[in-house]
Design a protein around this motif. Structure first.
Motif, short mmCIF file in Angstrom:
data_model
loop_
_atom_site.label_atom_id
_atom_site.label_comp_id
_atom_site.label_asym_id
_atom_site.label_seq_id
_atom_site.Cartn_x
_atom_site.Cartn_y
_atom_site.Cartn_z
N ASN A 1 34.63 8.42 54.06
CA ASN A 1 33.57 7.27 54.88
C ASN A 1 32.65 6.74 53.60
OD1 ASN A 1 33.21 8.86 57.06
ND2 ASN A 1 31.58 9.80 56.38
N ARG A 2 33.08 7.39 52.29
CA ARG A 2 32.91 6.39 51.02
C ARG A 2 34.41 5.23 51.06
NH1 ARG A 2 30.50 6.64 45.68
NH2 ARG A 2 31.11 5.62 44.18
N ARG A 3 35.08 5.54 51.53
CA ARG A 3 36.28 4.94 51.13
C ARG A 3 36.02 3.77 52.40
NH1 ARG A 3 41.77 5.29 49.59
NH2 ARG A 3 42.00 4.55 51.54
N LYS A 4 35.76 3.71 53.47
CA LYS A 4 35.82 2.83 54.73
C LYS A 4 34.44 2.31 54.15
CE LYS A 4 35.55 2.86 59.84
NZ LYS A 4 35.28 3.37 60.23
N PHE A 5 33.47 2.70 53.51
CA PHE A 5 32.53 1.98 53.24
C PHE A 5 32.89 0.82 52.28
CE2 PHE A 5 28.30 0.79 50.73
CZ PHE A 5 27.97 0.91 51.59
N TYR A 6 32.97 1.06 51.12
CA TYR A 6 33.76 0.06 50.49
C TYR A 6 34.39 -1.14 50.46
CZ TYR A 6 30.77 1.88 46.80
OH TYR A 6 29.44 2.35 46.25
N TYR B 1 48.58 -6.07 58.43
CA TYR B 1 48.54 -5.19 59.48
C TYR B 1 49.02 -3.89 59.35
CZ TYR B 1 49.37 -4.13 64.58
OH TYR B 1 48.63 -3.15 65.71
N GLU B 2 49.60 -3.77 58.60
CA GLU B 2 50.35 -2.68 59.06
C GLU B 2 50.04 -1.61 57.74
OE1 GLU B 2 52.58 -5.86 57.85
OE2 GLU B 2 53.38 -5.31 59.38
N SER B 3 49.19 -1.69 56.79
CA SER B 3 48.51 -1.22 55.79
C SER B 3 46.72 -0.51 56.34
CB SER B 3 47.75 -2.05 54.54
OG SER B 3 46.97 -3.12 54.72
N SER B 4 46.76 -1.63 57.43
CA SER B 4 45.61 -1.57 58.70
C SER B 4 45.33 -0.52 59.66
CB SER B 4 45.35 -2.73 58.93
OG SER B 4 43.99 -1.66 60.13
N VAL B 5 47.49 -0.19 59.58
CA VAL B 5 46.83 0.79 60.79
C VAL B 5 47.52 2.67 59.87
CG1 VAL B 5 49.25 1.62 62.55
CG2 VAL B 5 48.68 -0.77 62.69
N ILE B 6 48.52 1.82 58.91
CA ILE B 6 48.67 3.39 57.87
C ILE B 6 46.93 3.69 57.74
CG2 ILE B 6 49.24 4.19 56.33
CD1 ILE B 6 52.08 2.37 56.91
N ILE B 7 46.86 3.39 56.72
CA ILE B 7 45.14 3.57 56.66
C ILE B 7 44.38 4.05 57.38
CG2 ILE B 7 42.78 3.10 55.31
CD1 ILE B 7 44.97 1.57 53.51
N LYS B 8 43.89 3.28 58.75
CA LYS B 8 42.82 4.24 60.10
C LYS B 8 43.87 5.36 60.19
CE LYS B 8 40.83 0.35 61.05
NZ LYS B 8 40.22 -1.13 62.47
#
Length: 92
Positions: free
Chosen positions: A23-28, A41-48
């Motif tokens: 949650n901290r990673r997502k917040f920052y 886009y690829e990093s977005s999909v993989i990270i999520k």
């Protein structure tokens, strides 16, 4: 049965710590307007995807930790009841 207590505490702390870290990673990662910023886009999909998987792992750790603590409490309660029964003299 002390192992059950130690395992329960470790798994509970690990699960809560993992949830906090995700949650901290997502917040920052959020910008001033509230949108998440990714480099591609690829990093977005993989990270999520990894964060979603990590969140389920954290839930599993928390549940396992709570169950271990519950088992420990039940065993200790049963142990106390058996010692109380053996200590009481037979009444006539």
């Amino acid at each position: 049965m002390v192992a059950s207590l130690v395992i329960g505490i470790i798994f509970l702390i690990a699960g809560l710590g993992l949830r906090y870290w995700l949650n901290r990673r997502k917040f920052y990662r959020r910008g001033p307007m509230g949108a998440e910023g990714f480099s591609s886009y690829e990093s977005s999909v993989i990270i999520k995807l990894l964060e979603k998987f990590g969140k389920w792992v954290a839930y599993g750790l928390i549940i396992f930790g709570l169950l271990s603590l519950w088992v420990y409490s039940r065993v200790m309660k049963e142990k106390q009841q058996t010692t109380v029964k053996t200590e009481q003299p037979a009444q006539r």
